[in-house]
Design an enzyme around this catalytic site. Structure first.
Site, PDB file in Angstrom:
ATOM      1  N   GLU A 146       0.853  -1.181   0.000  1.00 33.35           N
ATOM      2  CA  GLU A 146       0.000   0.000   0.000  1.00 33.35           C
ATOM      3  C   GLU A 146       0.886   1.227   0.000  1.00 33.35           C
ATOM      4  O   GLU A 146       1.797   1.336   0.833  1.00 33.35           O
ATOM      5  CB  GLU A 146      -0.917   0.042   1.224  1.00 33.35           C
ATOM      6  CG  GLU A 146      -1.748   1.336   1.249  1.00 33.35           C
ATOM      7  CD  GLU A 146      -2.758   1.438   2.376  1.00 33.35           C
ATOM      8  OE1 GLU A 146      -3.227   0.398   2.880  1.00 33.35           O
ATOM      9  OE2 GLU A 146      -3.069   2.587   2.747  1.00 33.35           O
ATOM     10  N   GLU A 151      -2.720  11.545   1.568  1.00 33.96           N
ATOM     11  CA  GLU A 151      -4.005  11.465   2.254  1.00 33.96           C
ATOM     12  C   GLU A 151      -4.078  12.535   3.319  1.00 33.96           C
ATOM     13  O   GLU A 151      -3.064  13.014   3.807  1.00 33.96           O
ATOM     14  CB  GLU A 151      -4.305  10.057   2.792  1.00 33.96           C
ATOM     15  CG  GLU A 151      -3.332   9.506   3.784  1.00 33.96           C
ATOM     16  CD  GLU A 151      -3.759   8.108   4.258  1.00 33.96           C
ATOM     17  OE1 GLU A 151      -4.510   7.405   3.575  1.00 33.96           O
ATOM     18  OE2 GLU A 151      -3.330   7.719   5.346  1.00 33.96           O
TER      19      GLU A 151
END
Ligand SMILES: *[C@@H]1O[C@H](CO)[C@@H](O)[C@H](O)[C@H]1NC(C)=O
Length: 223
Positions: A146, A151
């Site tokens: 990942e 974010e």
């Protein structure tokens, strides 16, 4: 209502080439991808790319919260919602109190041996508490890899993360000035040898950090 607006592009960086000073790249997602709904739908699906409308948060994804507006920009909108059935994640029920939007690329992305991937985006992201807009890559089969290319966890900062396991991740949070303006993020993934991928992150043209992901080479990723 909270908004997350972005434009994106993705390139496949060449494997070692015969002409060392000539970098070759293949366009995987063109910069014009959000110029029209037809172009968007050629490259992206609605909701999560693995299928389904919920993940590990308190929102259900909904096609009606995804729009190409203005042309050139994808806009995802989150709103409170009542009477939603709960989500189930990792055996737990999660109450759903919002409707929001997610999109996933139809193609999968793989760092090839000797090569790399380059993603760039221009983003307008809310940093309101409780929101979690994200621009990220995650494993098609199993987990990790990942790579959180950017974010925003409602803290006012922007986060960049690379996971080896759930308990072993490199994370970098930095100040995120002027959330009301568009910012550019760029992420380069390169084969670093031994199955390891070097991940470099940029914000507004400035390199922020470099991470390394174990066993990332050759693994298919969702965007
Ligand atoms: C993840 O693995 C890579 C490759 O072994 C290593 O360089 C990196 O430091 C690891 N990350 C963490 C958080 O341990």
């Amino acid at each position: 209502m909270h908004f997350f607006s972005l434009s994106v592009a993705a390139l496949l960086l060449s494997t070692a080439s015969a002409t060392p000073h000539h970098k070759r790249a293949t366009t995987l997602i063109p910069k014009t991808v959000f110029d029209s709904t037809a172009s968007f739908e050629q490259y992206f699906t609605y909701n999560y790319p693995w299928g389904g409308t919920t993940h590990n948060g308190g929102a259900r994804m909904d096609k009606a919260h995804v729009s190409i507006s203005p042309p050139g920009t994808l806009t995802l909108t989150a709103q409170p919602a009542k009477n939603q059935p709960p989500a189930t994640h990792a055996g737990k029920q999660i109450p759903i109190n919002y409707l929001s939007g997610a999109v996933g690329a139809k193609q999968h992305f793989t760092v090839p041996t000797g090569g790399g991937l380059l993603f760039s985006a221009s983003v307008l992201a809310t940093t309101t508490k409780g929101t979690w807009p994200a621009f990220w890559l995650t494993a098609v089969s199993g987990w990790p890899p990942e790579v959180d290319m950017a974010e925003w966890k409602g803290s006012g900062k922007i986060s960049f993360n690379t996971f080896n396991t759930s308990s072993s991740a490199q994370t970098k949070d930095v100040a995120y000035p002027d959330p009301g303006a568009f910012h550019t993020v760029k992420c380069q993934l390169r084969d670093n040898g031994g199955g390891v991928v070097q991940v470099k992150y940029w914000l507004d043209g400035t390199e922020v950090t470099t991470h390394y992901g174990r066993d990332y080479v050759g693994k298919e990723l969702y965007l």
